[in-house]
Design an enzyme around this catalytic site. Structure first.
Site, PDB file in Angstrom:
ATOM      1  CB  CYS A 213      -6.986   5.302 -17.064  1.00  0.00           C
ATOM      2  SG  CYS A 213      -6.473   7.028 -17.127  1.00  0.00           S
TER       3      CYS A 213
ATOM      4  CG  HIS B   4      -2.931   8.748 -15.180  1.00  0.00           C
ATOM      5  ND1 HIS B   4      -2.891   7.905 -16.266  1.00  0.00           N
ATOM      6  CD2 HIS B   4      -1.644   8.873 -14.749  1.00  0.00           C
ATOM      7  CE1 HIS B   4      -1.634   7.552 -16.502  1.00  0.00           C
ATOM      8  NE2 HIS B   4      -0.856   8.128 -15.594  1.00  0.00           N
TER       9      HIS B   4
ATOM     10  CG  ASP C 164      -0.079   0.486   2.471  1.00  0.00           C
ATOM     11  OD1 ASP C 164       0.644  -0.343   3.042  1.00  0.00           O
ATOM     12  OD2 ASP C 164      -0.144   1.674   2.832  1.00  0.00           O
TER      13      ASP C 164
HETATM   14 ZN   LIG Z   1      -4.266   7.118 -17.688  1.00  0.00          ZN
END
Ligand SMILES: [Zn+2]
Length: 366
Positions: free
Chosen positions: A303, A332, A263
């Site tokens: 994305c 993103h 993480d």
């Molecule tokens: Zn992206």
């Protein structure tokens, strides 16, 4: 897997349905923050954190130990636990291993963490040993408390266990379904203490094992050395979780060393400061050179941000201090991290391991 950080039951700027679309399977929540606000009692009465934040997938909570050591003022550590002051209003609180586990049971994440002391860096060897021994004693107390109270997780009374139970004969019955408790290895930057901590934590016995106390200011090559030495002392057939790292290159590298879970606030925090990770390296979107750049942020990224918006627009949003800049940049960066981990998993499934990807990475860099 990579776990985006949702400190106060929110990944800043990104709604849960977008996180689902990005393929986030597990989020990290911070016990220290949730304990202070909105409070664990409220979360428990609302059915636990999954219901409260409308997140049906997995959640991991940390024990609060790291935040107590990094955020709060006037902390005072004793054998029993740690007294600290809230960074919000200065109020005084006390965490002991038992109360940290109790808070995590009430919050109701799927994976919860033993209470540990994050040793400061740098520190003398005797101090590191003392801190490691304290973490081991707290690990025993965390486990003991968990074993006695693991039936109290709030969602057990909310889940239609009879319906959800597929075949009681083939596995544990639904009524036994509860959280998984992970232990945390400490030991500062001392290889011998790390190995000892790993073996003794393993001796206590947990569902998974985390490596804590890294990324606290030490040089990167030291972090890597510690991870490499520690991970081989942890069972390969259980999750091995490296807490609080790292850059895209690092998460590939650590996976290659045997780490299963990571993480980091880096992708989300950097995004809010206009620092974006791309297949061509890091981009600081605030720079004037992007003012009329019509290209997508990352031509190799699929994305929703890269499919739709130009660098020029993202740069304009950032320069205008628009909230949308933070939202799009975060989407993103998270997408880039999750894609990286998907590529790692694919590479592993082909039998090539993550090393293959490390080489691709280094070749792609200018
Ligand atoms: Zn992206």
């Amino acid at each position: 897997m990579f776990m985006p950080v949702g400190t106060v039951a929110s990944v800043k700027g990104v709604p849960q349905e977008v996180l689902e679309e990005l393929g986030v399977e597990i989020l990290l929540g911070n016990t220290y923050h949730l304990y202070l606000r909105p409070g664990v009692e409220l979360i428990r009465t609302l059915g636990g954190l999954h219901r409260f934040m409308s997140w049906p997938r997995a959640i991991l909570t940390d024990s609060g130990g790291f935040q107590v050591f990094s955020l709060s003022d006037l902390r005072k550590v004793s054998e029993e636990g740690v007294t600290f002051r809230s960074h919000l209003d200065g109020s005084s609180h006390f965490f002991r291993p038992e109360s940290a586990i109790q808070a995590q049971i009430e919050i109701g994440a799927d994976i919860i963490m033993a209470f540990d002391e994050c040793t400061e860096y740098p520190a003398e060897r005797e101090r590191v040993r003392g801190s490691m021994e304290l973490t081991l004693r707290w690990a025993e107390r965390s486990k003991m408390y968990f074993e006695e109270h693991k039936g109290e997780v709030p969602w057990r009374s909310f889940r239609p266990t009879q319906l959800a139970c597929p075949d009681e004969a083939s596995g544990p019955t639904c009524s036994e379904e509860t959280q998984a408790l992970f232990g945390i290895v400490q030991g500062g930057m001392d290889l011998e203490l790390r190995k000892e901590s790993a073996e003794r934590t393993r001796g206590i016995g947990f569902a998974g094992y985390a490596i804590g106390g890294l990324s606290v200011g030490e040089p990167r090559h030291v972090t890597r050395e510690i991870v490499e030495a520690t991970v081989e002392r942890l069972p390969a057939d259980q999750p091995r979780y490296l807490m609080g790292v790292g850059t895209p290159e690092e998460i590939v590298d650590y996976t290659n060393l045997g780490i299963d879970m990571m993480d980091c606030v880096l992708p989300t925090r950097a995004a809010r400061h206009g620092l974006l990770f791309t297949s061509e390296g890091k981009i600081s979107i605030k720079q004037a050179q992007y003012a009329s750049d019509q290209a997508p942020l990352d031509p190799l990224c699929g994305c929703r941000v890269c499919r739709r918006y130009s660098r020029a627009y993202l740069r304009h949003l950032y320069a205008s201090n628009e909230i949308l800049a933070q939202v799009l940049n975060t989407i993103h960066n998270l997408s880039f991290y999750l894609d990286t981990m998907r590529a790692v998993r694919h590479s592993i499934s082909l039998g090539r391991g993550a090393r293959f990807l490390s080489e691709v990475w280094s070749r792609a860099k200018p």
